[in-house]
Design a protein around this motif. Structure first.
Motif, PDB file in Angstrom:
ATOM      1  N   TRP A 304       0.856  -1.204   0.000  1.00 39.03           N
ATOM      2  CA  TRP A 304       0.000   0.000   0.000  1.00 39.03           C
ATOM      3  C   TRP A 304       0.878   1.235   0.000  1.00 39.03           C
ATOM      4  O   TRP A 304       1.851   1.335   0.726  1.00 39.03           O
ATOM      5  CB  TRP A 304      -1.013  -0.014   1.148  1.00 39.03           C
ATOM      6  CG  TRP A 304      -0.479   0.040   2.561  1.00 39.03           C
ATOM      7  CD1 TRP A 304       0.565  -0.657   3.088  1.00 39.03           C
ATOM      8  CD2 TRP A 304      -1.016   0.823   3.634  1.00 39.03           C
ATOM      9  NE1 TRP A 304       0.706  -0.382   4.416  1.00 39.03           N
ATOM     10  CE2 TRP A 304      -0.241   0.522   4.794  1.00 39.03           C
ATOM     11  CE3 TRP A 304      -2.059   1.723   3.765  1.00 39.03           C
ATOM     12  CZ2 TRP A 304      -0.490   1.106   6.035  1.00 39.03           C
ATOM     13  CZ3 TRP A 304      -2.316   2.291   5.012  1.00 39.03           C
ATOM     14  CH2 TRP A 304      -1.538   1.999   6.112  1.00 39.03           C
ATOM     15  N   SER A 305       0.530   2.163  -0.827  1.00 38.26           N
ATOM     16  CA  SER A 305       1.354   3.356  -1.013  1.00 38.26           C
ATOM     17  C   SER A 305       1.150   4.381   0.088  1.00 38.26           C
ATOM     18  O   SER A 305       2.075   5.131   0.433  1.00 38.26           O
ATOM     19  CB  SER A 305       1.027   4.003  -2.359  1.00 38.26           C
ATOM     20  OG  SER A 305      -0.316   4.486  -2.377  1.00 38.26           O
ATOM     21  N   SER A 313      -0.221   9.994  -3.468  1.00 38.40           N
ATOM     22  CA  SER A 313       0.055   8.774  -4.255  1.00 38.40           C
ATOM     23  C   SER A 313      -1.199   8.136  -4.818  1.00 38.40           C
ATOM     24  O   SER A 313      -1.109   7.164  -5.578  1.00 38.40           O
ATOM     25  CB  SER A 313       0.772   7.741  -3.364  1.00 38.40           C
ATOM     26  OG  SER A 313      -0.104   7.218  -2.377  1.00 38.40           O
ATOM     27  N   MET A 314      -2.360   8.677  -4.472  1.00 39.07           N
ATOM     28  CA  MET A 314      -3.582   8.047  -4.940  1.00 39.07           C
ATOM     29  C   MET A 314      -3.887   8.525  -6.365  1.00 39.07           C
ATOM     30  O   MET A 314      -4.811   9.302  -6.620  1.00 39.07           O
ATOM     31  CB  MET A 314      -4.736   8.351  -3.979  1.00 39.07           C
ATOM     32  CG  MET A 314      -5.789   7.269  -3.968  1.00 39.07           C
ATOM     33  SD  MET A 314      -5.119   5.578  -3.878  1.00 39.07           S
ATOM     34  CE  MET A 314      -4.083   5.662  -2.422  1.00 39.07           C
ATOM     35  N   TYR A 316      -3.264   7.099 -10.754  1.00 36.65           N
ATOM     36  CA  TYR A 316      -3.150   5.904 -11.594  1.00 36.65           C
ATOM     37  C   TYR A 316      -1.707   5.431 -11.702  1.00 36.65           C
ATOM     38  O   TYR A 316      -1.415   4.233 -11.601  1.00 36.65           O
ATOM     39  CB  TYR A 316      -3.709   6.221 -12.984  1.00 36.65           C
ATOM     40  CG  TYR A 316      -3.994   5.002 -13.827  1.00 36.65           C
ATOM     41  CD1 TYR A 316      -5.285   4.506 -13.943  1.00 36.65           C
ATOM     42  CD2 TYR A 316      -2.973   4.349 -14.512  1.00 36.65           C
ATOM     43  CE1 TYR A 316      -5.562   3.386 -14.725  1.00 36.65           C
ATOM     44  CE2 TYR A 316      -3.227   3.228 -15.289  1.00 36.65           C
ATOM     45  CZ  TYR A 316      -4.523   2.750 -15.384  1.00 36.65           C
ATOM     46  OH  TYR A 316      -4.778   1.631 -16.151  1.00 36.65           O
ATOM     47  N   GLN A 319      -0.243   4.008  -8.293  1.00 32.85           N
ATOM     48  CA  GLN A 319      -0.860   2.721  -7.966  1.00 32.85           C
ATOM     49  C   GLN A 319      -0.382   1.614  -8.909  1.00 32.85           C
ATOM     50  O   GLN A 319      -0.265   0.459  -8.505  1.00 32.85           O
ATOM     51  CB  GLN A 319      -2.385   2.839  -7.971  1.00 32.85           C
ATOM     52  CG  GLN A 319      -2.924   3.758  -6.888  1.00 32.85           C
ATOM     53  CD  GLN A 319      -2.334   3.454  -5.515  1.00 32.85           C
ATOM     54  OE1 GLN A 319      -2.481   2.341  -4.998  1.00 32.85           O
ATOM     55  NE2 GLN A 319      -1.653   4.439  -4.921  1.00 32.85           N
ATOM     56  N   MET A 336      -5.568   0.099  -2.334  1.00 29.44           N
ATOM     57  CA  MET A 336      -5.658   1.480  -2.811  1.00 29.44           C
ATOM     58  C   MET A 336      -6.497   2.249  -1.812  1.00 29.44           C
ATOM     59  O   MET A 336      -7.678   1.965  -1.616  1.00 29.44           O
ATOM     60  CB  MET A 336      -6.254   1.524  -4.210  1.00 29.44           C
ATOM     61  CG  MET A 336      -5.445   0.723  -5.220  1.00 29.44           C
ATOM     62  SD  MET A 336      -6.026   0.959  -6.899  1.00 29.44           S
ATOM     63  CE  MET A 336      -5.272  -0.479  -7.699  1.00 29.44           C
ATOM     64  N   TRP A 340      -9.268   7.406  -3.838  1.00 32.65           N
ATOM     65  CA  TRP A 340      -9.195   6.784  -5.164  1.00 32.65           C
ATOM     66  C   TRP A 340     -10.400   7.154  -6.015  1.00 32.65           C
ATOM     67  O   TRP A 340     -10.291   7.248  -7.251  1.00 32.65           O
ATOM     68  CB  TRP A 340      -9.080   5.261  -5.037  1.00 32.65           C
ATOM     69  CG  TRP A 340     -10.282   4.579  -4.436  1.00 32.65           C
ATOM     70  CD1 TRP A 340     -10.441   4.200  -3.147  1.00 32.65           C
ATOM     71  CD2 TRP A 340     -11.485   4.210  -5.109  1.00 32.65           C
ATOM     72  NE1 TRP A 340     -11.677   3.610  -2.962  1.00 32.65           N
ATOM     73  CE2 TRP A 340     -12.333   3.608  -4.148  1.00 32.65           C
ATOM     74  CE3 TRP A 340     -11.935   4.330  -6.428  1.00 32.65           C
ATOM     75  CZ2 TRP A 340     -13.611   3.124  -4.473  1.00 32.65           C
ATOM     76  CZ3 TRP A 340     -13.206   3.854  -6.743  1.00 32.65           C
ATOM     77  CH2 TRP A 340     -14.027   3.255  -5.775  1.00 32.65           C
TER      78      TRP A 340
END
Length: 647
Positions: A304-305, A313-314, A316, A319, A336, A340
């Protein structure tokens, strides 16, 4: 959970006992080391607990108040019925995959002066006591609201405590508290008051006589969750119900039940060492599945970022990087997180899920639970709090191939909130989705009760290591507590094991970690959850040593056996876990000096094993060592350090 054997109970009635009679019933454990005595003194029912001849709980009150009757006084003992229970069950999500539960049972029947009836059931297994109230129909009255309990725990005066306070309702981030994310004080004075009580589970040391762990299990939509509170008597703690201010002040603080009804189980684990505390399965022994799984659910590791790359970081592209990371590590999932829906959107999410599928990675999505309960602004919002929206959303999730959800920001223990937890789980099962709860209450037997349940946070977890220097400084202290308290009664989705030296995206400049790499790897063993979000970052593929990456690829999240090796809460902890034929033994040290231990590891006797440990400068390395034929092994754990042995 699959049940293999459940023997038929047998019972017999003990003779009528008068109002003034002292001892009403006695029940002992199968090994006869643990004894519970029930008494009724002047109409007040109570119990006491003795372990190996030593009093662990003195006479402690029983009963509750309701809108039908006050069952705390004027109680007349009628009779008692004794039973035995033996059952074998399996559950891959808990600390031991195969469990044999044997217990002796007594059910005591009481009657008030007005003729209202109450039964109290005690099950006593080796090292464990579980009890609950059984409430029959009260004449033509077929419903009841329970407003308060007298249920208490009276400790010997030499007892010290290891407790975590309840958070003040409607405080913290976006008024989302309480979420079971406070710290602990170790070996604190008995009777120390907290403004809002203390969360379950609660650990006590009874001087040199042993240890007691209190908790509760079997809480579902039919009851509220409870916690522990102090009383005017220093030695007496009692069961307390949710604070009215929780959930924005909406909803009841007690429990509304249909009759005949029953309360959740209150559990007491007792031992002369910490071994029974770590290894207990009582939260799962006394509960049953609420529904059948709609499919075979799978569990495992996730990237998970958000934990270090945060909200930005959310998108495309980022991820996609974490999907690639999960694929390279062999992880089953990517989570995610929040936003998102806004930053990626449902249309592009379909493409991202297909990309993950092409990499053999399953997708978990974050959701906000909140509705009217708090002010958390992150989306998706208002999709989980109503049945109509929830089912529409879950239908879409199934169609696009999402495998599970992480639902966040609950902030309360009221019965209304317990109903929301259960509704989310039940609806998700209809659509084949696993559920993880974050910003949430303690799970109370849910691994067994709900087949698609995959863990809860309910701990001061990894995100606070990112946000708070004080928490980073105390990381080792808190981590040595969890195997003995929070994680021993239920799955704990901690979200850690950092390989970055600095807890930032850049891995430099700020948020420096105070613990060693070996410590971090050890927590991957010490912290148990069927789906664990690990904090491995894309840069770690280049800057972390190969042995660390190999370990993070190899570590399982499902365990067949858990064994206490050594430790003291708040100082150090050494735990062994087995997955199939592979054993992992992990230890960490929160003290300021090197911890030198001689531990016995029969699972490694005469074998060569891989050994990860720190040198005096805190640098981690791996080497092969041989354990002697007796299984004895000497290890030194550096301050804020750790070690792992595995075959």
């Amino acid at each position: 959970m699959k049940k293999f054997i459940k023997f038929t109970r047998f019972s017999f009635l003990l003779g009528f006992t008068s109002f003034v009679y002292g001892q009403d019933a006695v029940v002992v454990s199968p090994d006869e080391k643990l004894k519970v005595e029930l008494t009724n003194n002047l109409g007040v029912p109570s119990y006491s607990v003795v372990y190996e001849g030593k009093t662990m709980l003195e006479k402690s009150p029983l009963g509750f108040k309701s809108n039908v009757e006050d069952f705390t006084k004027g109680m007349k003992f009628i009779n008692s019925k004794k039973d035995k229970i033996s059952k074998k069950y399996s559950n891959e999500k808990i600390k031991r995959s195969q469990v044999q539960y044997n217990a002796n049972v007594v059910i005591c029947s009481y009657e008030t002066t007005s003729g209202k009836k109450l039964d109290i059931e005690f099950q006593v297994s080796n090292n464990n006591v579980a009890f609950r109230y059984l409430i029959p129909n009260q004449g033509e009255t077929l419903s009841m609201v329970i407003t308060d309990e007298a249920t208490g725990y009276r400790f010997p005066s030499q007892t010290t405590t290891f407790l975590s306070p309840m958070m003040k309702p409607m405080t913290g981030f976006a008024r989302t508290a309480p979420s079971y994310e406070s710290g602990y004080k170790a070996d604190a004075e008995l009777g120390t008051k907290a403004d809002y009580g203390y969360v379950f589970p609660s650990l006590f040391r009874v001087g040199n006589d042993g240890w007691i762990l209190l908790s509760e299990t079997g809480v579902n939509s039919l009851y509220c969750a409870s916690h522990l509170d102090t009383t005017s008597e220093k030695n007496l703690y009692k069961v307390a119900y949710p604070n009215m201010a929780e959930n924005n002040g909406f909803g009841s603080t007690g429990a509304a039940i249909s009759l005949p009804g029953k309360t959740p189980w209150r559990t007491i684990t007792i031992g002369d060492s910490l071994k029974p505390i770590v290894e207990t399965t009582i939260p799962f022994d006394v509960v049953e599945p609420m529904y059948e799984p709609s499919q075979k659910y799978t569990f495992g590791k996730s990237t998970w970022s958000w934990i270090l790359w945060q909200d930005n970081s959310m998108n495309y592209e980022d991820q996609s990087l974490f999907i690639d990371l999960a694929s390279k590590l062999g992880y089953e999932y990517i989570l995610m997180d929040a936003l998102w829906d806004k930053n990626i959107g449902k249309d592009r999410m379909k493409n991202l899920i297909q990309y993950a599928k092409s990499k053999n990675v399953n997708v978990l999505l974050w959701y906000n639970s909140n509705g009217s309960a708090n002010d958390a602004p992150m989306g998706p919002r208002n999709k989980m709090s109503s049945a109509v929206e929830r089912k529409k959303e879950m239908k879409w999730l199934k169609e696009v191939g999402v495998k599970g959800l992480k639902v966040d920001f609950f902030g309360g223990d009221k019965q209304e909130t317990m109903r929301l937890y259960e509704d989310i789980l039940s609806d998700a099962n209809d659509f084949g989705l696993t559920i993880i709860f974050h910003g949430a209450t303690l799970p109370r037997g849910w691994e067994v009760m709900y087949p698609n349940y995959a863990g809860s946070e309910a701990v001061l977890a990894s995100e606070m290591l990112y946000f708070s220097e004080d928490v980073r400084k105390q990381e080792a202290f808190f981590a040595t507590l969890h195997p003995f308290i929070r994680n021993t009664v239920g799955s704990m989705e901690f979200g850690g094991t950092f390989l970055n030296k600095y807890l930032t995206k850049s891995n430099k400049e700020k948020n420096k970690r105070h613990t060693t790499d070996s410590f971090q790897l050890a927590t991957a063993v010490l912290f148990q959850n069927p789906v664990q979000m690990f904090a491995v970052m894309p840069n770690n593929l280049e800057d972390a040593p190969k042995f660390q990456l190999d370990f993070m690829k190899e570590i399982p999240t499902l365990w067949d056996e858990t064994i206490f090796i050594d430790g003291y809460p708040g100082k150090y902890s050494v735990i062994a876990r087995r997955h199939q034929n592979q054993w992992f033994v992990a230890g960490i040290n929160a003290e300021k000096t090197v911890k030198k231990l001689k531990i016995n590891l029969p699972m490694f006797a005469g074998k060569k094993v891989k050994f990860i440990n720190d040198d005096a400068q805190g640098n981690s390395s791996e080497k092969e060592v041989k354990v002697n034929t007796k299984g004895d092994f000497n290890v030194e754990i550096q301050p804020n350090g750790g070690f792992v042995l595995r075959n």
